[in-house]
Scaffold this motif. Structure first.
Motif, mmCIF file in Angstrom:
data_model
loop_
_atom_site.group_PDB
_atom_site.id
_atom_site.type_symbol
_atom_site.label_atom_id
_atom_site.label_comp_id
_atom_site.label_asym_id
_atom_site.label_seq_id
_atom_site.Cartn_x
_atom_site.Cartn_y
_atom_site.Cartn_z
ATOM 1 N N PRO A 1 0.840 -1.213 0.000
ATOM 2 C CA PRO A 1 0.000 0.000 0.000
ATOM 3 C C PRO A 1 0.869 1.255 0.000
ATOM 4 C CG PRO A 1 0.025 -1.019 2.181
ATOM 5 C CD PRO A 1 0.740 -1.970 1.266
ATOM 6 N N SER A 2 0.403 2.271 -0.690
ATOM 7 C CA SER A 2 1.117 3.544 -0.737
ATOM 8 C C SER A 2 0.167 4.631 -1.211
ATOM 9 C CB SER A 2 2.317 3.462 -1.681
ATOM 10 O OG SER A 2 1.894 3.364 -3.028
ATOM 11 N N HIS A 3 0.562 5.889 -1.001
ATOM 12 C CA HIS A 3 -0.249 7.005 -1.478
ATOM 13 C C HIS A 3 -0.361 6.973 -3.002
ATOM 14 C CE1 HIS A 3 0.835 8.455 2.563
ATOM 15 N NE2 HIS A 3 -0.306 9.128 2.501
ATOM 16 N N GLU A 4 0.718 6.559 -3.663
ATOM 17 C CA GLU A 4 0.707 6.528 -5.122
ATOM 18 C C GLU A 4 -0.294 5.502 -5.639
ATOM 19 O OE1 GLU A 4 3.860 6.181 -8.855
ATOM 20 O OE2 GLU A 4 4.485 5.642 -6.824
ATOM 21 N N VAL A 5 -0.329 4.322 -5.023
ATOM 22 C CA VAL A 5 -1.288 3.292 -5.437
ATOM 23 C C VAL A 5 -2.721 3.781 -5.217
ATOM 24 C CG1 VAL A 5 -2.161 0.985 -4.908
ATOM 25 C CG2 VAL A 5 0.301 1.377 -5.070
ATOM 26 N N LEU A 6 -2.958 4.432 -4.069
ATOM 27 C CA LEU A 6 -4.297 4.949 -3.788
ATOM 28 C C LEU A 6 -4.698 5.996 -4.829
ATOM 29 C CD1 LEU A 6 -6.786 5.173 -1.977
ATOM 30 C CD2 LEU A 6 -5.515 6.822 -0.570
ATOM 31 N N TRP A 7 -3.761 6.859 -5.182
ATOM 32 C CA TRP A 7 -4.056 7.892 -6.179
ATOM 33 C C TRP A 7 -4.438 7.268 -7.518
ATOM 34 C CZ3 TRP A 7 -2.496 9.453 -10.961
ATOM 35 C CH2 TRP A 7 -2.846 10.745 -11.364
ATOM 36 N N HIS A 8 -3.679 6.256 -7.960
ATOM 37 C CA HIS A 8 -3.973 5.600 -9.238
ATOM 38 C C HIS A 8 -5.327 4.877 -9.187
ATOM 39 C CE1 HIS A 8 -0.457 6.479 -11.580
ATOM 40 N NE2 HIS A 8 0.359 6.055 -10.640
ATOM 41 N N ARG A 9 -5.640 4.260 -8.058
ATOM 42 C CA ARG A 9 -6.941 3.589 -7.924
ATOM 43 C C ARG A 9 -8.084 4.578 -8.129
ATOM 44 N NH1 ARG A 9 -8.199 0.200 -2.815
ATOM 45 N NH2 ARG A 9 -10.094 0.038 -4.064
ATOM 46 N N LEU A 10 -8.003 5.715 -7.438
ATOM 47 C CA LEU A 10 -9.063 6.711 -7.549
ATOM 48 C C LEU A 10 -9.155 7.268 -8.966
ATOM 49 C CD1 LEU A 10 -8.482 8.612 -4.180
ATOM 50 C CD2 LEU A 10 -10.298 6.965 -4.703
ATOM 51 N N ALA A 11 -7.993 7.491 -9.600
ATOM 52 C CA ALA A 11 -7.981 8.009 -10.972
ATOM 53 C C ALA A 11 -8.604 7.008 -11.930
ATOM 54 C CB ALA A 11 -6.545 8.332 -11.384
ATOM 55 N N MET A 12 -8.320 5.712 -11.741
ATOM 56 C CA MET A 12 -8.870 4.693 -12.632
ATOM 57 C C MET A 12 -10.388 4.583 -12.464
ATOM 58 S SD MET A 12 -5.893 1.832 -12.109
ATOM 59 C CE MET A 12 -6.613 0.609 -13.179
ATOM 60 N N LEU A 13 -10.853 4.630 -11.228
ATOM 61 C CA LEU A 13 -12.297 4.570 -11.002
ATOM 62 C C LEU A 13 -12.999 5.770 -11.626
ATOM 63 C CD1 LEU A 13 -12.638 3.242 -7.345
ATOM 64 C CD2 LEU A 13 -13.777 2.315 -9.364
ATOM 65 N N ARG A 14 -12.403 6.955 -11.465
ATOM 66 C CA ARG A 14 -13.001 8.153 -12.053
ATOM 67 C C ARG A 14 -13.048 8.042 -13.574
ATOM 68 N NH1 ARG A 14 -9.811 11.355 -9.903
ATOM 69 N NH2 ARG A 14 -8.366 11.703 -11.629
ATOM 70 N N THR A 15 -11.968 7.524 -14.167
ATOM 71 C CA THR A 15 -11.905 7.360 -15.618
ATOM 72 C C THR A 15 -12.953 6.370 -16.117
ATOM 73 O OG1 THR A 15 -9.558 7.898 -15.704
ATOM 74 C CG2 THR A 15 -10.428 6.600 -17.512
ATOM 75 N N LEU A 16 -13.074 5.245 -15.421
ATOM 76 C CA LEU A 16 -14.046 4.224 -15.838
ATOM 77 C C LEU A 16 -15.485 4.721 -15.695
ATOM 78 C CD1 LEU A 16 -12.328 1.044 -14.361
ATOM 79 C CD2 LEU A 16 -12.763 1.508 -16.777
ATOM 80 N N ARG A 17 -15.761 5.458 -14.629
ATOM 81 C CA ARG A 17 -17.117 5.986 -14.458
ATOM 82 C C ARG A 17 -17.458 6.942 -15.598
ATOM 83 N NH1 ARG A 17 -15.735 6.582 -8.786
ATOM 84 N NH2 ARG A 17 -16.724 4.906 -7.597
ATOM 85 N N ALA A 18 -16.475 7.820 -15.921
ATOM 86 C CA ALA A 18 -16.732 8.773 -16.998
ATOM 87 C C ALA A 18 -16.976 8.067 -18.315
ATOM 88 C CB ALA A 18 -15.542 9.727 -17.119
#
Length: 865
Positions: A691-708
């Motif tokens: 776990p890391s801040h970078e992994v969390l950031w990428h997870r949130l970015a991917m979810l936002r991208t997929l929702r859009a």
């Protein structure tokens, strides 16, 4: 007393050595020099010529002091450091409270103390002088107090500081055999205690001394000897060789040109022992010279002590202990495996390396096999309590672990030096352990408590490797160069502030304080004195050659910024020349094959499965670089696992996105969030992603991208959507293509539109030159559909779409695929990347030699011009 005076290269030393050799006979003679390396050098030169059989005719002044004061030792640097740390802890001066724990600060204190002690200034003398100085600072008084505690503790351990010990030796000169004749050479200047010792020797024994009058402090040395009766003989300068100047584009290029010029002279029959390289100090040139001279096949002897902690054998021992104390952390085990002293075979070591990297982060020895079982015998150590001497004995046993699987075989002189260095390092390691144990009280401690002391002792312990080779190039520093004469000399690194060096400011005793201390009988060098000494060192270096001296410097520093040549270069006639460009190639450099291929058709046929089914990604890989295709698909080499922090990279993010989209197509009722969480956790377990801040950031970015993307209007809404559709068809007879389409939409009248998702930015997607889309459409056509179009969807740019015309896409893909497969079958596997910018992402960059090919092409272009 006879004093031989004269400038640098005036023949003083030659005259003294002739007198020394002529005095060889029944009466004992001693030639005294400042350093052990200089003593070793002169011992080889004069002992054989004299045939002297007496004890140590060439030695250091310090060795004579030790003979006269055998009950006292010289404190090692580690002891000084330890006692300084104790004094700082005991006194806790506010002026040093913020920096007292830093080893670098203690080293600075050690140098200041050595400056006082070497001049014969005791702590009490300094304290008295400071009380008479109204502007003495708190830092200066604090240092005087630390100095006093250091003196006390050293006396308690049976040590004397240099000035004290030399003065004690002066009082015992009567113990030297009466008939002994002394010769003293190689000193630039002498401290007050040293001149007192020489005066005491001269009162009882014949003594001949050289004094270089060009040295800034020569007059001070001579004035201390004025009261001694004797002769002064002035020597006139002898001619020195011509001077040539050149510069390289960088340090590497500068050193490569030095190696080339030396190789040229060796090829012309000049003996290696007549060539010398002079540097200001060990860093930054010694390591570079070792590497480059070795690559050119030039034997060289370096007159520098190595740092024990940098020797590979000692790094291996330290890595074992660090890994043990970490609980066999996998990162620490990697450092252990990387050491050549581990003795693992190449293939086995690589396998273990891969296994450990895949399981990082983690701990344990399970993956190390037999080597792990051996390490496991140490696993109980962290829980034990032992006295320091017992820990030292146990750690000394690690010497049996180094290079356990290697045997000494006949080889080159360099191989002998290597094994000699390893043996010397193990002996020094054992000695350092004993030294560290002596610093601590005899109470039981854990290994974790004892280890910091060992590390510090090892860091401060020099390693001197015996090397009796004669016919080799000598590499010496500017101070050691004073007693050397070469036919050809190279003086490198002539940059302003580096050679001559720029004196560092003293934050405790500034120049004003040093000048005031002189009025109290304490002589310390000021920055002006040090500056004069630095320029004199350059003059010494320039006068060492009888035939030719090369002065060199790098034109640019490591950052590519223009470097400033030493201003002193203007004192020497001649225009500088630029060294020719070189890539540090050895005498028999690697040459690129004349043919394009690294393999032949039969070899490739043996590696390909039969029947072979080709995937679009394989064809694209070959079109980017055939050599990359060979490593990835034909030989199927496994790249090294990446660091844990780099595992959730763009490739894995793309794989995760595809998995989520596929599962959503199969079970849309489950919802994006639930499917994404399941797929991410599965990938996290599979790759051991920490776990890391970078992994969390990428997870949130991917979810936002997929929702859009998923909430955007759907094109071809009335068409049927097919996800992750697999296909297999024959492009031509004997050429089968198989793969999987991310998605295609089919109309009721059998029209088809293929879609490929790319978790990339739009600009990157636009640069794709792939057969993928065309082969997808050909597969749909083979299945009975009428291809109507193909699109890339750039998910990282909110699902932007790039649509390509189907007919030209299919024709080009067919042509490129047939051509690529035919080239593969013919064995045309060359390192020819279509996009060189992509090479930095290639797993096989270290083996393809594309950089050498590029350099050869550049050389050929330059020659053509």
């Amino acid at each position: 007393m006879t004093i031989l005076t004269g400038g640098f290269a005036s023949g003083k030393s030659t005259l003294l050595r002739e007198s020394f050799l002529s005095s060889s006979g029944s009466a004992p003679i001693r030639l005294l020099v400042p350093t052990t390396t200089l003593a070793e050098h002169l011992r080889h030169r004069v002992t054989g010529a004299s045939g002297h059989a007496g004890p140590a005719p060439v030695t250091t002044l310090a060795a004579v002091v030790a003979e006269l004061t055998p009950e006292f030792g010289h404190p090692p640097a580690s002891t000084i450091d330890h006692l300084l740390h104790s004094a700082l802890t005991e006194l806790d001066p506010p002026a040093f409270r913020g920096v007292r724990h830093y080893p670098g600060f203690r080293q600075r204190l050690s140098r200041i103390v050595d400056e006082f002690a070497g001049g014969g200034v005791s702590a009490s003398t300094l304290q008295i002088a400071l009380t008479k100085m109204p502007f003495a600072t708190g830092r200066q008084r604090a240092l005087a107090g630390i100095y006093a505690l250091l003196e006390r503790d050293l006396h308690a351990r049976g040590f004397l500081l240099p000035g004290e010990r030399i003065r004690l030796a002066a009082s015992r000169v009567r113990n030297i055999p009466a008939a002994t004749r002394f010769f003293v050479d190689g000193f630039f200047s002498m401290s007050a205690p040293e001149t007192e010792l020489l005066a005491a020797i001269a009162a009882r024994h014949p003594l001949t001394l050289t004094v270089p009058t060009d040295w800034p402090e020569a007059s001070e040395t001579l004035s201390r000897l004025d009261h001694i009766e004797g002769n002064r003989i002035a020597c006139s300068n002898i001619p020195t060789g011509r001077i040539r100047k050149f510069f390289g584009s960088g340090r590497e290029q500068e050193v490569a040109e030095i190696a080339r010029l030396i190789a040229q002279r060796l090829g012309d029959g000049e003996p290696a022992e007549s060539i010398g390289i002079i540097i200001r100090q060990e860093e930054p040139y010694a390591a570079l010279l070792r590497t480059v001279l070795s690559r050119y096949g030039i034997s060289a002897r370096f007159y520098f002590p190595e740092r024990l902690d940098r020797q590979s054998t000692i790094r291996y021992f330290s890595a074992i202990v660090r890994a043990l104390l970490s609980g066999w952390d996998h990162g620490a085990l990697l450092e252990l495996l990387a050491s050549p002293a581990s003795g693992g075979g190449t293939n086995e070591t690589d396998r273990l390396d891969f296994d450990i990297r895949e399981k990082m982060p983690g701990r344990g020895l399970d993956t190390l096999g037999e080597f792990g079982k051996r390490l496991n015998t140490l696993s109980e150590w962290p829980a034990l309590h032992r006295e320091p001497a017992d820990w030292a004995a146990a750690l000394a046993g690690l010497g049996e672990w180094a290079f356990a699987n290697e045997t000494i075989a006949p080889g080159s002189p360099e191989s002998a030096v290597l094994w000699r260095r390893r043996a010397s390092a193990i002996r020094a390691w054992t000695s350092a352990l004993g030294e560290a144990a002596a610093l601590l009280p005899a109470h039981s401690v854990t290994l974790a408590e004892f280890w910091p002391t060992i590390e510090r002792v090892v860091q401060l312990t020099p390693l001197r490797v015996p090397d009796a080779r004669a016919n080799c190039v000598s590499v010496v520093d500017a101070f050691e160069a004073r007693q050397w004469r070469f036919k050809t000399t190279f003086v490198c690194g002539l940059l302003e502030g580096e050679f001559p060096a720029r004196p560092a400011a003293d934050s405790i005793f500034d120049d004003a304080t040093r000048i005031e201390l002189r009025s109290h009988g304490i002589h310390l060098r000021t920055s002006s004195d040090l500056d004069q000494i630095e320029h004199s060192l350059l003059e010494v270096a320039v006068t060492r050659a009888s035939h030719e001296t090369f002065l060199s410097w790098p034109a640019f520093d490591a950052n590519g910024e223009e470097a400033l040549p030493a201003f002193a270069l203007g004192h020497y006639a001649g225009e500088p020349t630029a060294a020719p460009e070189s890539r540090l190639s050895p005498p028999t450099p690697f040459r690129m094959p004349q043919t394009l291929s690294f393999a032949d058709a039969d070899q490739i046929a043996d590696l390909l499965p039969s029947p072979k089914k080709w995937r679009p990604s394989e064809i694209d890989c070959f079109r980017q670089c055939p050599f990359q295709y060979l490593g990835r698909y034909t030989i199927a080499l496994k790249p090294a696992p990446v660091e844990p922090s780099e595992r959730f990279d763009v490739r894995q993010q793309g794989s995760l996105v595809h998995s989520v989209i596929r599962r959503l197509a199969e079970a849309p009722q489950k919802g994006l969030d639930a499917i994404f969480e399941e797929e991410f956790r599965s990938l996290e377990r599979k790759l051991n992603i920490p776990p890391s801040h970078e992994v969390l950031w990428h997870r949130l970015a991917m979810l936002r991208t997929l929702r859009a993307f998923l909430t955007s209007p759907t094109e071809r809404a009335n068409w049927q959507h097919h996800a992750e559709w697999t296909f297999e068809f024959d492009l031509i007879a004997g050429l089968t293509i198989r793969g999987r389409i991310d998605r295609f939409d089919a109309s009721a009248d059998a029209r088809a539109f293929a879609i490929d998702f790319k978790y990339s930015k739009l600009e990157r997607v636009k640069k794709l030159n792939s057969v993928q889309g065309g082969l997808y459409l050909l597969a749909l056509q083979d299945a009975g559909y009428r291809p109507e179009g193909f699109s890339y969807v750039a998910l990282r740019d909110e699902g932007e779409v790039i649509t390509l015309e189907p007919k030209s896409l299919m024709e080009q893909a067919r042509e490129d695929t047939i051509e690529s497969v035919e080239s593969i079958r013919q064995g045309l596997i060359a390192a020819q990347p279509a996009d060189p910018d992509g090479c930095r992402y290639c797993d096989f960059l270290a083996t393809c030699r594309i950089r050498e090919r590029s350099g050869a092409a550049a050389d050929a272009a330059g020659a053509a011009e």
